[in-house]
Scaffold this motif. Structure first.
Motif, PDB file in Angstrom:
ATOM      1  N   GLY A  71       0.818  -1.206   0.000  1.00 50.82           N
ATOM      2  CA  GLY A  71       0.000   0.000   0.000  1.00 50.82           C
ATOM      3  C   GLY A  71       0.853   1.256   0.000  1.00 50.82           C
ATOM      4  N   ARG A  72       0.338   2.296   0.639  1.00 49.80           N
ATOM      5  CA  ARG A  72       1.079   3.547   0.790  1.00 49.80           C
ATOM      6  C   ARG A  72       0.818   4.079   2.195  1.00 49.80           C
ATOM      7  N   VAL A  73       1.843   4.665   2.788  1.00 49.51           N
ATOM      8  CA  VAL A  73       1.739   5.161   4.159  1.00 49.51           C
ATOM      9  C   VAL A  73       2.276   6.586   4.192  1.00 49.51           C
ATOM     10  N   THR A  74       1.499   7.482   4.774  1.00 43.68           N
ATOM     11  CA  THR A  74       1.856   8.899   4.839  1.00 43.68           C
ATOM     12  C   THR A  74       1.844   9.365   6.283  1.00 43.68           C
ATOM     13  N   GLY A  75       2.918   9.999   6.705  1.00 49.00           N
ATOM     14  CA  GLY A  75       2.978  10.598   8.028  1.00 49.00           C
ATOM     15  C   GLY A  75       2.893  12.108   7.921  1.00 49.00           C
ATOM     16  N   VAL A  76       2.118  12.731   8.809  1.00 49.90           N
ATOM     17  CA  VAL A  76       1.982  14.184   8.852  1.00 49.90           C
ATOM     18  C   VAL A  76       2.349  14.667  10.246  1.00 49.90           C
ATOM     19  N   THR A  98       6.669   4.928   1.786  1.00 52.44           N
ATOM     20  CA  THR A  98       6.383   5.791   2.935  1.00 52.44           C
ATOM     21  C   THR A  98       6.791   7.226   2.609  1.00 52.44           C
ATOM     22  N   THR A  99       5.903   8.182   2.861  1.00 49.50           N
ATOM     23  CA  THR A  99       6.210   9.591   2.668  1.00 49.50           C
ATOM     24  C   THR A  99       5.811  10.378   3.910  1.00 49.50           C
ATOM     25  N   PHE A 100       6.406  11.558   4.039  1.00 46.43           N
ATOM     26  CA  PHE A 100       6.135  12.412   5.196  1.00 46.43           C
ATOM     27  C   PHE A 100       5.827  13.826   4.718  1.00 46.43           C
ATOM     28  N   GLU A 101       4.843  14.450   5.376  1.00 42.20           N
ATOM     29  CA  GLU A 101       4.416  15.795   5.015  1.00 42.20           C
ATOM     30  C   GLU A 101       4.470  16.690   6.255  1.00 42.20           C
ATOM     31  N   HIS A 102       5.001  17.892   6.066  1.00 44.79           N
ATOM     32  CA  HIS A 102       5.113  18.869   7.147  1.00 44.79           C
ATOM     33  C   HIS A 102       3.847  19.706   7.150  1.00 44.79           C
ATOM     34  N   GLY A 103       3.022  19.569   8.175  1.00 43.91           N
ATOM     35  CA  GLY A 103       1.776  20.308   8.175  1.00 43.91           C
ATOM     36  C   GLY A 103       1.049  20.251   9.503  1.00 43.91           C
ATOM     37  N   ASP A 104       0.149  21.170   9.691  1.00 47.39           N
ATOM     38  CA  ASP A 104      -0.754  21.237  10.837  1.00 47.39           C
ATOM     39  C   ASP A 104      -1.996  20.436  10.471  1.00 47.39           C
ATOM     40  N   ALA A 105      -2.186  19.289  11.079  1.00 47.06           N
ATOM     41  CA  ALA A 105      -3.256  18.370  10.687  1.00 47.06           C
ATOM     42  C   ALA A 105      -4.646  18.981  10.843  1.00 47.06           C
ATOM     43  N   GLN A 106      -4.752  20.053  11.620  1.00 47.11           N
ATOM     44  CA  GLN A 106      -6.060  20.693  11.768  1.00 47.11           C
ATOM     45  C   GLN A 106      -6.512  21.353  10.457  1.00 47.11           C
ATOM     46  N   VAL A 107      -5.537  21.786   9.639  1.00 46.70           N
ATOM     47  CA  VAL A 107      -5.882  22.496   8.405  1.00 46.70           C
ATOM     48  C   VAL A 107      -5.122  21.966   7.191  1.00 46.70           C
ATOM     49  N   HIS A 108      -4.281  20.975   7.363  1.00 53.48           N
ATOM     50  CA  HIS A 108      -3.504  20.422   6.258  1.00 53.48           C
ATOM     51  C   HIS A 108      -4.453  19.839   5.203  1.00 53.48           C
ATOM     52  N   PRO A 109      -4.153  19.974   3.902  1.00 56.58           N
ATOM     53  CA  PRO A 109      -5.059  19.445   2.870  1.00 56.58           C
ATOM     54  C   PRO A 109      -5.109  17.921   2.874  1.00 56.58           C
ATOM     55  N   VAL A 131     -12.527  19.525  17.290  1.00 54.63           N
ATOM     56  CA  VAL A 131     -13.621  19.104  16.404  1.00 54.63           C
ATOM     57  C   VAL A 131     -13.266  19.421  14.958  1.00 54.63           C
ATOM     58  N   ALA A 132     -12.761  20.625  14.709  1.00 55.04           N
ATOM     59  CA  ALA A 132     -12.358  20.993  13.349  1.00 55.04           C
ATOM     60  C   ALA A 132     -11.228  20.097  12.861  1.00 55.04           C
ATOM     61  N   ALA A 133     -10.289  19.786  13.751  1.00 53.77           N
ATOM     62  CA  ALA A 133      -9.154  18.946  13.361  1.00 53.77           C
ATOM     63  C   ALA A 133      -9.601  17.542  12.990  1.00 53.77           C
ATOM     64  N   PHE A 134     -10.451  16.955  13.811  1.00 57.79           N
ATOM     65  CA  PHE A 134     -10.910  15.596  13.517  1.00 57.79           C
ATOM     66  C   PHE A 134     -11.837  15.571  12.301  1.00 57.79           C
ATOM     67  N   ALA A 135     -12.557  16.644  12.053  1.00 50.40           N
ATOM     68  CA  ALA A 135     -13.357  16.715  10.832  1.00 50.40           C
ATOM     69  C   ALA A 135     -12.446  16.725   9.604  1.00 50.40           C
ATOM     70  N   ASN A 136     -11.333  17.432   9.704  1.00 49.03           N
ATOM     71  CA  ASN A 136     -10.371  17.440   8.603  1.00 49.03           C
ATOM     72  C   ASN A 136      -9.756  16.056   8.403  1.00 49.03           C
ATOM     73  N   ILE A 137      -9.459  15.381   9.502  1.00 51.68           N
ATOM     74  CA  ILE A 137      -8.908  14.023   9.432  1.00 51.68           C
ATOM     75  C   ILE A 137      -9.941  13.062   8.844  1.00 51.68           C
TER      76      ILE A 137
END
Length: 279
Positions: A71-76, A98-109, A131-137
């Motif tokens: 599969g594919r695995v992404t870390g933020v 495996t890839t990694f992204e630098h971001g704020d998970a609350q608003v990261h795309p 709540v906003a963060a988990f909605a984005n997730i």
């Protein structure tokens, strides 16, 4: 990179992130007992696409990648220093999916990326607006996608924090956050967890208490020095003066001495294993 959790960004790209990146092997020894239960709860399969929120230096991301080999695995994560360590470790293990992204998970795309599973080991407790963060997730998951998170239970249930509490109010739980506030114990209350995840749109929310012993040091002095080197403890030490800090370190070593064993200083941590699905 868009950031809304500015205070956390400063901490995790400053001393705290540098400390965790430098001490990642130690932190992995402390938290390793929660990794297998987390991945089991997420039911990761060989062909899955997996998202790791608050992946830090990537121990859980790499563990997920070893299960999702096709599969594919992404870390933020918000921390640049920890992501540097994560990328280097993944390269060393030849985990090319495996890839990694630098971001704020609350608003990261994250929306529309069709992950089969999202996981986090102690990475979802620091949101300014949970709540906003988990909605984005939630938006990162395909319909029917699975979520599994490990979050800290109440501080008094964790032996290392009980030891710090023995130092008195100056060095007890200050700086670690309280239930409902951004910080380590923001999701310690199961009722609050269910409200947050339901408010974000998750379904079938369940919590199970899990405990595991971690190795905090070779001996009591080593473990005390490590604990005193964490960001919140260092801040408290800066407020009480050098002499008091030396005494506090020795007192902490004495408090930890009963936990010494041939394998090192072993302390139990208590957490909630949270599972949910995207409807």
């Amino acid at each position: 990179m868009h950031i809304v959790n500015t205070e956390q960004a400063q901490a995790w790209n400053g001393y705290e992130g540098t400390h965790w990146a430098r001490q990642q092997d130690r932190w992995d020894e402390i938290n390793a007992g929660f990794t297998a239960p987390l991945l089991d709860a997420a039911r990761i399969r060989a062909g899955d696409a997996v998202l790791d929120i608050g992946c830090g230096a990537g121990a859980t991301t790499r563990a997920a990648a070893r299960r999702a080999l096709d599969g594919r695995v992404t870390g933020v994560d918000l921390s640049g220093p920890m992501l540097e360590r994560a990328r280097a470790s993944a390269r060393a293990e030849h985990l090319d999916h495996t890839t990694f992204e630098h971001g704020d998970a609350q608003v990261h795309p994250l929306a529309g990326r069709d992950f089969d599973a999202v996981i986090s080991r102690y990475g979802v407790m620091f949101f300014a607006d949970p709540v906003a963060a988990f909605a984005n997730i939630l938006g990162a998951l395909r319909p029917g996608g699975r979520a599994a998170f490990v979050v800290a239970a109440h501080g008094t249930d964790n032996e290392w924090l009980r030891a710090l509490g023995g130092l008195g109010p100056e060095l007890s739980l200050g700086g670690f956050g309280a239930a409902g506030e951004p910080g380590m114990f923001s999701l310690a209350d199961p009722v609050h967890v269910r409200e947050v995840l339901a408010g974000a749109g998750f379904a079938q929310v369940a919590l199970a208490r899990v405990e595991a012993a971690g190795r905090w040091g070779r001996d009591a002095e080593d473990a005390a020095g490590f604990l005193m080197d964490t960001g919140p403890a260092r801040h408290r030490l800066s407020l009480i003066g050098e002499a008091e800090g030396i005494r506090a370190r020795q007192t902490l070593a004495d408090l930890l001495r009963p936990a010494e064993s041939p394998g090192g200083v072993l302390l139990r941590s208590a957490s909630w294993l949270v599972t949910a699905v995207r409807p």
